[in-house]
Design an enzyme around this catalytic site. Structure first.
Site, PDB file in Angstrom:
ATOM      1  N   LYS A  40     -37.467  97.132  39.555  1.00 19.70           N
ATOM      2  CA  LYS A  40     -37.389  97.613  40.930  1.00 19.70           C
ATOM      3  C   LYS A  40     -36.333  98.694  41.084  1.00 19.70           C
ATOM      4  O   LYS A  40     -35.211  98.563  40.579  1.00 19.70           O
ATOM      5  CB  LYS A  40     -37.056  96.446  41.859  1.00 19.70           C
ATOM      6  CG  LYS A  40     -38.104  95.334  41.836  1.00 19.70           C
ATOM      7  CD  LYS A  40     -37.670  94.136  42.649  1.00 19.70           C
ATOM      8  CE  LYS A  40     -38.705  93.020  42.538  1.00 19.70           C
ATOM      9  NZ  LYS A  40     -38.300  91.811  43.270  1.00 19.70           N
TER      10      LYS A  40
ATOM     11  N   CYS B 101     -50.792  93.913  44.779  1.00 21.44           N
ATOM     12  CA  CYS B 101     -50.076  92.862  45.501  1.00 21.44           C
ATOM     13  C   CYS B 101     -50.915  92.359  46.685  1.00 21.44           C
ATOM     14  O   CYS B 101     -51.245  93.142  47.586  1.00 21.44           O
ATOM     15  CB  CYS B 101     -48.730  93.380  46.000  1.00 21.44           C
ATOM     16  SG  CYS B 101     -47.844  92.186  47.031  1.00 21.44           S
TER      17      CYS B 101
ATOM     18  N   GLU C 222     -42.055  92.201  55.021  1.00 19.48           N
ATOM     19  CA  GLU C 222     -42.851  90.967  55.045  1.00 19.48           C
ATOM     20  C   GLU C 222     -44.185  91.264  55.742  1.00 19.48           C
ATOM     21  O   GLU C 222     -44.233  91.882  56.809  1.00 19.48           O
ATOM     22  CB  GLU C 222     -42.131  89.809  55.743  1.00 19.48           C
ATOM     23  CG  GLU C 222     -40.756  89.497  55.179  1.00 19.48           C
ATOM     24  CD  GLU C 222     -40.782  89.035  53.734  1.00 19.48           C
ATOM     25  OE1 GLU C 222     -41.813  88.480  53.291  1.00 19.48           O
ATOM     26  OE2 GLU C 222     -39.770  89.229  53.031  1.00 19.48           O
ATOM     27  N   SER C 223     -45.265  90.783  55.132  1.00 14.22           N
ATOM     28  CA  SER C 223     -46.602  91.145  55.612  1.00 14.22           C
ATOM     29  C   SER C 223     -46.859  90.713  57.051  1.00 14.22           C
ATOM     30  O   SER C 223     -47.413  91.481  57.851  1.00 14.22           O
ATOM     31  CB  SER C 223     -47.676  90.552  54.686  1.00 14.22           C
ATOM     32  OG  SER C 223     -47.582  89.131  54.638  1.00 14.22           O
TER      33      SER C 223
ATOM     34  N   VAL D 142     -42.482  93.838  48.549  1.00 17.22           N
ATOM     35  CA  VAL D 142     -43.336  94.641  49.420  1.00 17.22           C
ATOM     36  C   VAL D 142     -44.295  93.688  50.136  1.00 17.22           C
ATOM     37  O   VAL D 142     -44.517  92.563  49.658  1.00 17.22           O
ATOM     38  CB  VAL D 142     -44.116  95.699  48.600  1.00 17.22           C
ATOM     39  CG1 VAL D 142     -43.161  96.697  47.992  1.00 17.22           C
ATOM     40  CG2 VAL D 142     -44.985  95.071  47.509  1.00 17.22           C
TER      41      VAL D 142
END
Length: 285
Positions: free
Chosen positions: A93, A66, A119-120, A106
């Site tokens: 999931k 990802c 959230e990144s 993710v």
């Protein structure tokens, strides 16, 4: 008011708990042990229990291929933050993932006192504040806002990343959109001085937020060679890519082009994503 209090409580508790595990010296020892967990790298899916987390251990829920999760793994690696990683099957999931992130994506960070962020960009901003010894975000509000614009406007590049190979570069509109997106980052690097990174001589948050898609661009290049980032077309961007590959954090989190190509094929063509590609089952070890 209650929500704000909970966020602040989690932030304070996160800084206190996580700081116990970090050596705040300027000299860092990079190793894969700093990133890899003892939980195992195989993706956990629907019907499987969430592995128990020991108190005081920072955990990240991730997926090996990802790009959004890689953004946070890059920051963790660069800052030398010990972390336990649990990989998740994002097609099947597990129910418990939705308890931490209602949309079931993710990255997700979890630590003590039921503190969770996802959230990144949110995860990376938290890590940058909780571990300020190696700052990645600028302190100047305007510069920070400008940096955020760079990665928040990546949608054109991300969509073109899939559209260009899908049309094999024969759709001029799609191809031109992709090349314009690359050109924007080329121009931005020029405006930021002579340093190889978006942060100048030192890497910054922009570099890590953009990098995952540039790592995967070799897949696009293999199908449409005209998309290659060459020193003739993109002198600053090609220099940036070269320097990024030398960073310990990138070396620790990257996959080669063949691995990315295989995963993307399983995801986009076969509709059966191979989250565990390249891992050896325990029975064969």
């Amino acid at each position: 008011m209650k929500g704000g209090f909970l966020v602040n409580q989690c932030r304070r508790s996160g800084v206190r708990i996580l700081s116990q595990f970090v050596n705040f010296s300027s000299e860092r020892q990079y190793s894969t042990e700093m990133i890899n967990s003892q939980v195992g790298e195989f993706a956990i899916g629907k019907g499987q229990d969430c592995p128990p987390r020991k108190p005081g251990v920072l955990r990240m829920y991730s997926m090996r291929f990802c790009p959004y999760a890689q953004r946070t793994r890059l920051v963790l690696a660069h800052k030398g933050i010990p972390v336990e990683i649990v990989n998740v099957n994002l097609k099947r999931k597990p129910e418990w993932l939705f308890e931490m992130n209602p949309i079931g994506l993710v990255p997700v960070l979890e630590w003590d006192n039921n503190c969770v962020v996802h959230e990144s960009a949110t995860c990376n901003d938290f890590l940058d504040e909780a571990f300020p010894d190696i700052k990645l975000n600028p302190t100047d509000p305007y510069k920070k806002a400008r940096d955020r614009q760079l990665w928040e406007s990546m949608n054109k590049l991300i969509s073109s990343f899939y559209d260009v190979p899908g049309t094999r570069g024969e759709d001029k509109k799609v191809f031109d959109r992709f090349m314009r997106a690359l050109g924007r980052y080329e121009k931005e690097l020029v405006t930021r001085g002579d340093g190889p990174f978006f942060g100048g001589d030192k890497v910054c948050m922009v570099d890590f937020m953009l990098w995952p898609w540039f790592e995967r661009i070799g897949v696009v290049n293999a199908i449409v060679p005209a998309t290659k980032i060459t020193s003739e077309k993109f002198p600053r961007l090609s220099k940036w890519v070269e320097h990024m590959y030398q960073l310990p954090a990138v070396k620790m989190t990257m996959f080669d082009t063949d691995s990315h190509a295989r995963f993307l094929t399983s995801l986009r063509v076969e509709n059966n994503p191979d989250y565990d590609y390249g891992l050896v089952p325990r029975a064969q070890m």
